[in-house]
Design an enzyme around this catalytic site. Structure first.
Site, PDB file in Angstrom:
ATOM      1  N   SER A 155       0.844  -1.197   0.000  1.00 50.77           N
ATOM      2  CA  SER A 155       0.000   0.000   0.000  1.00 50.77           C
ATOM      3  C   SER A 155       0.884   1.253   0.000  1.00 50.77           C
ATOM      4  O   SER A 155       1.740   1.404  -0.861  1.00 50.77           O
ATOM      5  CB  SER A 155      -0.949  -0.044   1.199  1.00 50.77           C
ATOM      6  OG  SER A 155      -1.929   0.953   1.133  1.00 50.77           O
ATOM      7  N   ARG A 225     -11.698   5.799  10.508  1.00 51.38           N
ATOM      8  CA  ARG A 225     -11.230   4.412  10.454  1.00 51.38           C
ATOM      9  C   ARG A 225     -12.309   3.483   9.905  1.00 51.38           C
ATOM     10  O   ARG A 225     -12.014   2.573   9.135  1.00 51.38           O
ATOM     11  CB  ARG A 225     -10.806   3.948  11.847  1.00 51.38           C
ATOM     12  CG  ARG A 225     -10.241   2.541  11.877  1.00 51.38           C
ATOM     13  CD  ARG A 225      -9.047   2.404  10.958  1.00 51.38           C
ATOM     14  NE  ARG A 225      -8.348   1.140  11.152  1.00 51.38           N
ATOM     15  CZ  ARG A 225      -7.269   0.795  10.502  1.00 51.38           C
ATOM     16  NH1 ARG A 225      -6.745   1.609   9.602  1.00 51.38           N
ATOM     17  NH2 ARG A 225      -6.673  -0.366  10.725  1.00 51.38           N
ATOM     18  N   ASP A 320      -8.877  -6.633  -4.362  1.00 51.33           N
ATOM     19  CA  ASP A 320      -8.482  -5.315  -3.854  1.00 51.33           C
ATOM     20  C   ASP A 320      -9.049  -4.244  -4.784  1.00 51.33           C
ATOM     21  O   ASP A 320      -8.629  -4.118  -5.928  1.00 51.33           O
ATOM     22  CB  ASP A 320      -6.951  -5.232  -3.802  1.00 51.33           C
ATOM     23  CG  ASP A 320      -6.436  -3.909  -3.244  1.00 51.33           C
ATOM     24  OD1 ASP A 320      -7.257  -3.018  -2.933  1.00 51.33           O
ATOM     25  OD2 ASP A 320      -5.202  -3.768  -3.121  1.00 51.33           O
ATOM     26  N   HIS A 353      -7.990  -5.250  -0.020  1.00 54.81           N
ATOM     27  CA  HIS A 353      -6.707  -4.549   0.100  1.00 54.81           C
ATOM     28  C   HIS A 353      -5.869  -5.096   1.253  1.00 54.81           C
ATOM     29  O   HIS A 353      -4.644  -5.124   1.181  1.00 54.81           O
ATOM     30  CB  HIS A 353      -6.962  -3.055   0.289  1.00 54.81           C
ATOM     31  CG  HIS A 353      -5.719  -2.220   0.290  1.00 54.81           C
ATOM     32  ND1 HIS A 353      -4.823  -2.221  -0.759  1.00 54.81           N
ATOM     33  CD2 HIS A 353      -5.216  -1.358   1.213  1.00 54.81           C
ATOM     34  CE1 HIS A 353      -3.821  -1.399  -0.488  1.00 54.81           C
ATOM     35  NE2 HIS A 353      -4.036  -0.864   0.701  1.00 54.81           N
ATOM     36  N   ASP A 354      -6.530  -5.535   2.314  1.00 56.56           N
ATOM     37  CA  ASP A 354      -5.814  -6.057   3.478  1.00 56.56           C
ATOM     38  C   ASP A 354      -5.076  -7.359   3.199  1.00 56.56           C
ATOM     39  O   ASP A 354      -4.359  -7.860   4.070  1.00 56.56           O
ATOM     40  CB  ASP A 354      -6.782  -6.277   4.643  1.00 56.56           C
ATOM     41  CG  ASP A 354      -6.917  -5.049   5.527  1.00 56.56           C
ATOM     42  OD1 ASP A 354      -6.154  -4.080   5.317  1.00 56.56           O
ATOM     43  OD2 ASP A 354      -7.780  -5.047   6.422  1.00 56.56           O
TER      44      ASP A 354
END
Length: 380
Positions: A155, A225, A320, A353-354
């Site tokens: 990232s 968040r 992602d 994405h994680d």
């Protein structure tokens, strides 16, 4: 407890103080600053086996291991870093640091401003990926590392790895750019701005000087968040884990938490607001927004990448959508056009994405195979 042979074990952070002024991209200058870092493994006699880990938005220097045996969790990439793991600390000397502007010990908004004796707060200057890389290069000098065997980042960390190859081409042998992008899209900038607005409009923010008011813009940071976390997950992953499950099994016809996904997001927001600093969150998102190494080259990424000397591994994940495979392919195409050496992998994963933080088996195998080759190159 039996020691884990694949863990780096108990670790301690170190602090490097720099008294040489650091000019920043914004025109501001930090007269002196601290960088907090951790190291794992041993640097060989030729200092050729060093790997730098660059963290993403909410990351920090604690990459692997534990501070105490009863710590709830190890470092944020402990599944990838350790003896016998893909980033093998029995072969490599691994460095992780907390970037400038961070909230885990390196100089940042919660540090004291020497001009006032008070926390910097909103007066801390905006920092960029190039600023971080300059500071990281100074840390490398301090550690006696002239050339990294590899620089690895996911990232925002991948953006730092990419910039290293441009700013210090002779100092990087391999760059692993994972789940990253050559610059943000308008959609990504929009997500970041909404997150910032949640913080900036929180009544407890006080223009960024909330330390003096003994408040925390918790609501804004929590919302930021929660929004960010949605973009890190995939629709398939959320559906598989939560679907439309209800906490009570029945509709309550109100605005309290009813769906399990709501409960999960609020938990993630609350947990994040307990340990992260709102000013740091603002700085990190602006660093993302400003990253655009081809901007000064007429947006010709291939042209700027001709400066790179490193070999590249670029990796993306199928689900992602924050930094989609198409963005990684932009980097790959530019590297090929620039006649640089690059390997590319698009990895099947439901983690969105994680996924760069997870242990999908094809991803682990890819990292292990690539870094085994790096280790052979340096005789590690």
């Amino acid at each position: 407890m039996t020691p884990d042979p694949h863990s780096v074990g108990l670790v301690s952070p170190q602090t490097a103080h720099f008294a040489t002024p650091l000019p920043l991209a914004s025109g501001a200058v930090l007269d002196h600053y601290d960088l907090v870092f951790e190291t794992y493994g041993q640097l060989n006699a030729s200092a050729s086996n060093a790997i730098l880990i660059c963290h993403a938005l909410s990351g920090h220097h604690h990459v692997a291991g534990r501070y105490q045996p009863d710590d709830k969790a190890p470092g944020w990439w402990d599944n990838m870093v350790g003896p016998g793991k893909p980033i093998d600390t029995s072969r490599f000397f691994v460095v992780g640091l907390n970037n400038l502007g961070g909230c885990h010990g390196s100089t940042g908004p919660s540090s004291l401003n020497p001009a006032t004796g008070l926390p910097w707060g909103a007066d801390f200057p905006v920092v960029t990926v190039p600023d971080w890389v300059t500071a990281q290069a100074r840390l490398a000098d301090r550690l006696g590392i002239d050339r990294w065997a590899a620089i690895i980042g996911g990232s925002l960390g991948g953006m730092q790895a990419l910039h290293w190859t441009l700013a210090y081409p002779e100092r990087v042998a391999h760059a692993l750019v994972i789940a990253s992008a050559p610059k943000l899209t308008a959609q990504n900038i929009a997500f970041n701005d909404v997150a910032r607005q949640a913080i900036l409009t929180d009544p407890d923010f006080h223009g960024g000087h909330y330390y003096a008011h003994h408040t925390v813009p918790r609501r804004g940071l929590r919302l930021a968040r929660m929004l960010g976390h949605i973009t890190y997950l995939s629709d398939d992953g959320m559906g598989e884990k939560f679907g439309r499950m209800l906490k009570s099994g029945e509709y309550r016809y109100g605005y309290e938490v009813e769906f399990e996904i709501e409960s999960y997001l609020r938990y993630q927001g609350d947990k994040f607001a307990d340990y992260f600093d709102a000013n740091t969150y603002l700085l990190m998102t602006k660093a993302l927004d400003y990253f655009d190494p081809a901007k000064a080259y007429g947006s010709d990424l291939a042209s700027v990448l001709t400066r790179a000397q490193a070999q590249f591994l670029v990796a993306s994940f199928t689900t992602d959508w924050r930094f989609s495979p198409a963005r990684s392919k932009e980097i790959v195409k530019a590297l090929i056009d620039a006649k640089r050496r690059v390997s590319y992998a698009e990895i099947e994963s439901t983690h969105g994405h994680d996924a760069f933080l997870m242990t999908d088996e094809p991803y682990v195998r890819l990292m292990r195979a690539y870094l085994n080759n790096v280790a052979r190159e340096v005789g590690a």
